[in-house]
Structures are given as C-alpha cells and as structure tokens.
Design a protein around this motif. Structure first.
Motif, PDB file in Angstrom:
ATOM      1  N   ASP A  88       0.835  -1.208   0.000  1.00 54.79           N
ATOM      2  CA  ASP A  88       0.000   0.000   0.000  1.00 54.79           C
ATOM      3  C   ASP A  88       0.866   1.252   0.000  1.00 54.79           C
ATOM      4  O   ASP A  88       0.537   2.257  -0.638  1.00 54.79           O
ATOM      5  CB  ASP A  88      -0.930   0.007   1.218  1.00 54.79           C
ATOM      6  CG  ASP A  88      -2.029  -1.038   1.119  1.00 54.79           C
ATOM      7  OD1 ASP A  88      -2.264  -1.543  -0.001  1.00 54.79           O
ATOM      8  OD2 ASP A  88      -2.642  -1.356   2.151  1.00 54.79           O
ATOM      9  N   GLY A  89       1.996   1.185   0.706  1.00 54.91           N
ATOM     10  CA  GLY A  89       2.908   2.325   0.742  1.00 54.91           C
ATOM     11  C   GLY A  89       3.520   2.604  -0.616  1.00 54.91           C
ATOM     12  O   GLY A  89       3.668   3.763  -1.021  1.00 54.91           O
ATOM     13  N   LEU A  90       3.865   1.539  -1.343  1.00 56.33           N
ATOM     14  CA  LEU A  90       4.395   1.714  -2.697  1.00 56.33           C
ATOM     15  C   LEU A  90       3.356   2.366  -3.598  1.00 56.33           C
ATOM     16  O   LEU A  90       3.668   3.275  -4.370  1.00 56.33           O
ATOM     17  CB  LEU A  90       4.810   0.370  -3.282  1.00 56.33           C
ATOM     18  CG  LEU A  90       6.040  -0.315  -2.689  1.00 56.33           C
ATOM     19  CD1 LEU A  90       6.288  -1.638  -3.402  1.00 56.33           C
ATOM     20  CD2 LEU A  90       7.277   0.574  -2.807  1.00 56.33           C
ATOM     21  N   ARG A  91       2.132   1.887  -3.507  1.00 60.95           N
ATOM     22  CA  ARG A  91       1.068   2.446  -4.335  1.00 60.95           C
ATOM     23  C   ARG A  91       0.834   3.912  -4.017  1.00 60.95           C
ATOM     24  O   ARG A  91       0.646   4.739  -4.929  1.00 60.95           O
ATOM     25  CB  ARG A  91      -0.221   1.649  -4.112  1.00 60.95           C
ATOM     26  CG  ARG A  91      -1.327   1.978  -5.103  1.00 60.95           C
ATOM     27  CD  ARG A  91      -1.031   1.407  -6.465  1.00 60.95           C
ATOM     28  NE  ARG A  91      -1.219  -0.042  -6.517  1.00 60.95           N
ATOM     29  CZ  ARG A  91      -0.823  -0.809  -7.512  1.00 60.95           C
ATOM     30  NH1 ARG A  91      -0.196  -0.286  -8.541  1.00 60.95           N
ATOM     31  NH2 ARG A  91      -1.029  -2.113  -7.500  1.00 60.95           N
ATOM     32  N   SER A  92       0.840   4.249  -2.742  1.00 54.43           N
ATOM     33  CA  SER A  92       0.640   5.643  -2.338  1.00 54.43           C
ATOM     34  C   SER A  92       1.767   6.536  -2.844  1.00 54.43           C
ATOM     35  O   SER A  92       1.554   7.718  -3.129  1.00 54.43           O
ATOM     36  CB  SER A  92       0.546   5.738  -0.811  1.00 54.43           C
ATOM     37  OG  SER A  92      -0.557   4.998  -0.330  1.00 54.43           O
ATOM     38  N   ALA A  93       2.962   5.969  -2.952  1.00 52.96           N
ATOM     39  CA  ALA A  93       4.111   6.741  -3.422  1.00 52.96           C
ATOM     40  C   ALA A  93       4.171   6.814  -4.947  1.00 52.96           C
ATOM     41  O   ALA A  93       5.093   7.401  -5.502  1.00 52.96           O
ATOM     42  CB  ALA A  93       5.402   6.126  -2.882  1.00 52.96           C
ATOM     43  N   ILE A 142      -3.673 -10.739  -0.171  1.00 50.02           N
ATOM     44  CA  ILE A 142      -2.692 -10.577  -1.236  1.00 50.02           C
ATOM     45  C   ILE A 142      -3.111 -11.380  -2.455  1.00 50.02           C
ATOM     46  O   ILE A 142      -3.016 -10.901  -3.593  1.00 50.02           O
ATOM     47  CB  ILE A 142      -1.289 -11.011  -0.766  1.00 50.02           C
ATOM     48  CG1 ILE A 142      -0.868 -10.211   0.482  1.00 50.02           C
ATOM     49  CG2 ILE A 142      -0.268 -10.835  -1.887  1.00 50.02           C
ATOM     50  CD1 ILE A 142      -0.832  -8.721   0.257  1.00 50.02           C
ATOM     51  N   ARG A 143      -3.582 -12.595  -2.228  1.00 49.27           N
ATOM     52  CA  ARG A 143      -4.013 -13.425  -3.358  1.00 49.27           C
ATOM     53  C   ARG A 143      -5.192 -12.778  -4.082  1.00 49.27           C
ATOM     54  O   ARG A 143      -5.253 -12.784  -5.306  1.00 49.27           O
ATOM     55  CB  ARG A 143      -4.414 -14.817  -2.885  1.00 49.27           C
ATOM     56  CG  ARG A 143      -4.668 -15.764  -4.042  1.00 49.27           C
ATOM     57  CD  ARG A 143      -5.382 -17.042  -3.613  1.00 49.27           C
ATOM     58  NE  ARG A 143      -5.477 -17.972  -4.720  1.00 49.27           N
ATOM     59  CZ  ARG A 143      -6.316 -17.858  -5.736  1.00 49.27           C
ATOM     60  NH1 ARG A 143      -7.128 -16.798  -5.809  1.00 49.27           N
ATOM     61  NH2 ARG A 143      -6.339 -18.752  -6.705  1.00 49.27           N
TER      62      ARG A 143
END
Length: 299
Positions: A88-93, A142-143
């Motif tokens: 989620d952090g990657l997506r937000s970034a 995740i799946r």
C-alpha cells in the motif's frame, strides 16, 4: 489515433517491479530462477519493510536494473505480516508494480513438503496442513488483489518455468496474454480463473451415443455443440462483453488473464466453446491467446 494504436500496450520507461509471493511449496524458487534467466534482477526472501528502500535505490538508476523481481514469503515470520502495508505504501508513493501469486491445492502442497522432508514454515508443533491453513489466512488479501495467479498443482518445474518465461521474457509482457481454459464442474472450479462461463445450458453430446466417445475437438461434436440453440448467440455476446474488459486490463497494466469455460465433465461442450472463444479473441489486436483443456481425458 486509430483504434489499433490505442490498444497497443506501451512499455513503461521506469524500472519494472514484480513482487513474487504465494504459498510455500507452490514454486516461488522455480519462478525466481526463470525470471533471473530472462534478465530480471531477483531479490529473494526480502522483508517487506525493505521494499520501499530497495525501490527508491533502483529508481535512481532505472537503466541499471530495468526489471526487478522481489520474492517475499512467510519465512520472514512476523516481518511478513507487514506485506500489505508495504505494498500500500508503494502504491501511495506512485510506484507501479505487479504481484505474481503462486498457488496449489493443499494435497499437492502436502505431497511436495513430504517429498522434500521439510516442515512447513508455519506449522510449528502441528501438522503440515495446519501450517498451510495458517499461511492461506495470512495471504488471502494478497491473493485476492494479485495481478497474476498461477495454479501450479498440475505443473512440474519445467512447465512452471515455461509459464513464467511466456509471461515475463525479454522486456516483460508486451501483449495481453489470455488463457482460455475448458474444465469440468465435477472436478472443481479453476482457482486461477478471472472469469468463469457455464455452458451446461447447451445439450450434452454425452447422451448421443455416436458422439459420446468423441471430444469437443472432433468436428461432429463441435458442430453439434456450436449449432445448438443459443450457443452461437452466447458466444457472440460473451466475446463482445469481454472487449471492454480487455481494454481496461491494458489501461491498468494487467497483462495476463484466464477465462474458464465449464461443462459437466470438461470433455464435450466446454472444449468446443473454448476453442471457438479462443479463435474469436485471437482476432483482437494486441492479444495473444492459448487454449487449454484442463480435464480432457480425465474421465
């Protein structure tokens, strides 16, 4: 801009990031080796908390590592519990990534662990099945949100490596790859299907003595199935309904999907309809289609 041009996937200029995860024993190491063979920089058993740091490092010089695959699994124990927050952090970034999830039936996973004479990383003092159940619970979110799910139950290491190669060789997927799969409902739903069509409304050739020993690959059965009332109309409408879905997949950078077509035993109706749908979809621009008959010959 022509329609064909608008449907052509555009490769990202930044590094590609693929997160490989899934059930223990489902083939993550095989997938990682296949990716490495095709130019991906693979980092195995990375704690999720380090995803952002590694991504930032690669982003500074994307030309040095254009394709990064990160294998994350439950061997990290408590550290693994933060994987959803890390993603989620990657997506937000604003970091674009895809998730490849490898799965297999519980009975297959148990057999693989017994053959390897290794305990499941989460079984503790319990049975292998206890560890598998605990892992499924941890991984369920995740799946569900994974971009690509590969069921390796019927795949050996060579077949899995081939599947990964077809998806991620060269500079990554450049077309939308569709797997149109026939199956029999009596053998269970395919776990990796994105869409499931039920063609049991078509009269069953099983009850026609001359057609019973044949399959949906044989012309008499194909003509019987496709000539049945409503069959052609269903196929026309189903393929038409999939077109905006496939366009959306391209916009969302999703490059692989499985469309499952089921009848009772996976021998006659679903096989014939699968072949016809696959031929229709193969005519669309920017699409690569394969037809697979999961349960053919199983009876």
């Amino acid at each position: 801009m022509t329609e064909a041009t608008s449907l052509t996937p555009v490769k990202p200029t930044e590094s590609e990031l693929l997160v490989v995860t899934g059930m223990s024993g489902a083939g993550r190491s095989t997938a990682a080796n296949a990716l490495e063979d095709h130019g991906w920089y693979v980092v195995e058993n990375l704690p999720p908390q380090m995803l952002t740091t590694l991504t930032e490092l690669v982003a500074r010089t994307p030309q040095s590592i254009p394709k990064l695959a990160v294998v994350i699994d439950v061997r990290g124990k408590e550290l693994f519990l933060d994987i959803k927050a890390a993603l989620d952090g990657l997506r937000s970034a604003g970091v674009n990534y895809r998730v490849l999830f490898l799965d297999a039936d519980d009975t297959v996973l148990v057999r693989r662990f017994e053959q390897g004479r290794r305990p499941h990383p989460l079984q503790g003092d319990g049975r292998i099945l206890d560890g598998i159940a605990a892992e499924r619970d941890v991984l369920k979110d995740i799946r569900y949100s994974a971009d690509i799910v590969i069921d390796t139950s019927e795949l050996n290491v060579h077949a899995l490596a081939t599947s990964v190669t077809e998806l991620f060789s060269e500079s990554g997927p450049i077309v939308l790859r569709l797997n149109v799969m026939s199956f029999g409902f009596k053998y269970g739903l395919p776990v990796d299907a994105n869409y499931v069509a039920d063609v049991r409304f078509i009269p069953n050739p099983h009850w026609v003595p001359v057609l019973r020993p044949q399959t949906g690959l044989d012309e008499p059965v194909r003509d019987y199935v496709l000539g049945a009332q409503g069959a052609g109309d269903f196929i026309d409408r189903y393929v038409h309904a999939l077109v905006p879905v496939l366009d959306g997949y391209r916009r969302e950078n999703k490059h692989y999907a499985t469309i499952a077509v089921g009848c009772t035993g996976g021998k006659h109706r679903s096989v014939a309809v699968t072949e016809e749908i696959a031929q229709r979809l193969a005519q669309l621009p920017g699409v690569q289609v394969t037809a697979h008959h999961r349960d053919l010959g199983r009876e």
